[in-house]
Write an enzyme that holds these catalytic residues in place. Sequence first.
Site, short mmCIF file in Angstrom:
data_model
loop_
_atom_site.label_atom_id
_atom_site.label_comp_id
_atom_site.label_asym_id
_atom_site.label_seq_id
_atom_site.Cartn_x
_atom_site.Cartn_y
_atom_site.Cartn_z
N GLN B 207 24.41 60.06 74.44
CA GLN B 207 24.22 61.40 75.00
C GLN B 207 24.26 62.48 73.93
O GLN B 207 24.24 63.67 74.26
CB GLN B 207 25.32 61.69 76.05
CG GLN B 207 25.38 60.71 77.21
CD GLN B 207 24.18 60.83 78.13
OE1 GLN B 207 23.43 61.82 78.09
NE2 GLN B 207 23.99 59.84 78.98
N CYS B 372 28.78 55.66 86.10
CA CYS B 372 29.28 54.57 85.23
C CYS B 372 30.54 54.97 84.48
O CYS B 372 30.76 54.56 83.34
CB CYS B 372 28.20 54.10 84.24
SG CYS B 372 26.84 53.26 85.06
#
Lengths: 137, 415
Positions: B207, B372
Amino acid sequence: MDDFYKEYILDHYRNPRNFGQLESPDATFEDLNPLCGDRIRFDLSVGPDGRVSDVRFSGKGCAISQASASMLSESLKGATLAEVARLGQDSVLENVGIGISPARMKCAMLGLKVAKSAALGTLARWPDEEGAEPQST
Amino acid sequence: MIATADLRAHQIARDFPLLRQPTSRGKRLAYLDSAATSQKPQAVIDALVHYYTHDNANIHRGVYELAERATDAFEEARAKVASFINAAEPAEIVWTRNTTEAINLVSFTWGLANLGRGDAIVCSQLEHHSNLVPWQLLAAKTGAELRFIGVDGDGLHMLDDLDAKLRNVKLVALSHVSNTLGTIAPLDSIVPRAHAAGALVLVDGAQSVPHFPVDVRALDVDFFAASGHKMCGPTGIGFLYAKRRLLETMPPFLTGGDMIREVGYETSSFNEIPWKFEAGTSNVAAAIALGAAVDYLASVGMDWVADHERRLTAYALRRLAAFEPRGLVIYGPPRTVDRSGVISFNFADIHAHDLASILDTEGVCVRAGHHCTMPLMEKMGWPATARASFYLYNTEEDVDQLAFALEKAATIFRL
């Protein structure tokens, strides 16, 4: 899909019927939908006549899963466990109406799957997958 | 100034053909799920098509021109990725399927060879499952202990007791940016202390590297893992960066073709790095297309991408705050300097899945669920959140469309 969120669905979501747990149920089962984490437990009491005399469900999740389970709980009293185990997806779809997108079908079916599992005493298949060809692996 | 930046994002969005596609209800698409996967610019799609149309051959062993061309393009893409994150050399980039495979590579090779009873692995409480489950299994196999840097209610790392956590530590494995809350990990504070304690540092950059400039040598991390599909590249390709001296001493991961030097019936010797870790035919087309993605991002400029996302996130936080009187709750770091372009939220008693379904009817794509990060959700007491995430092609118009769709959700749920 937005048509799905009718007044009575939101009512069952915010004021679920038969919500809670039974102290000593004759049949109980809890499962979750691993895709979204929604969790439902069904407790069933069976009377001397072999029919469901009391029912409670508990859990947390989206309006579709919780309202579907709430409406299902209202229809289980008086049925035998064998009848509960045989319930198909229509028993939910008749209550919640049409318009559930494929992505949310499992949400609608979770309560029924758990109620059937409680009646069977073992994990039931997803009601919306019953009758489908077994997947070859 | 803001208008100029937004104009540039509108121009960039035109490079992404999927974004021009209306929904089945005829709504304009507002794609706010780039933390899950990014859309692809035409240049990346063209690179895939070009490879299969003109350059397809198996790499490394072919002696004919076509195979040489495929090999050159494959290795050139590796060099582009190395340069993009400022690795010392292309040999420090190992192709993997994705971030998850890159982390598992480290766990199964370096981890199994170096960890034992009495050693510790340190993660944080906001790790994605991909940077948690491999360490749980490694700890179970080796007898090492798994510890966690805590995060506070805003999702910020709590470093007060870091030195105690770092006792006997062999590996610190952290998400650079939380995919759930957008928290940017304070690597500047943690990495030197981890090294001083004798640990190596692995960073899950899935990310981060798509969204702001990353310099692995300035960060001084030992391992860095990322996925191509979150940075405008195709699915099925990712990479592991590791310092040369580490890669050279690590045993191989998957074994078979291409990763060998010499094979006999009884024993084999292994190829040089990075190929020692690339058994079998790689996803050649995807690697080359990831090279094109890196070219695309570099041409836009990662500083601009980071600035644009910061502005857009600030704008979105302001628009979302207007719903707070009706029960909208925003999670994550309150200061935009501590967060990337990810906003998790809930709206009154609307479950995140219901909210995402309603937003979808207005063409707004957001994620809903546990993202997640089930332990983090459990710790925070959130059954699920909705998550909007931004990228270089998002504009204020996308955020306005989100706000419009939230109004619709409020109407349906009578808030």
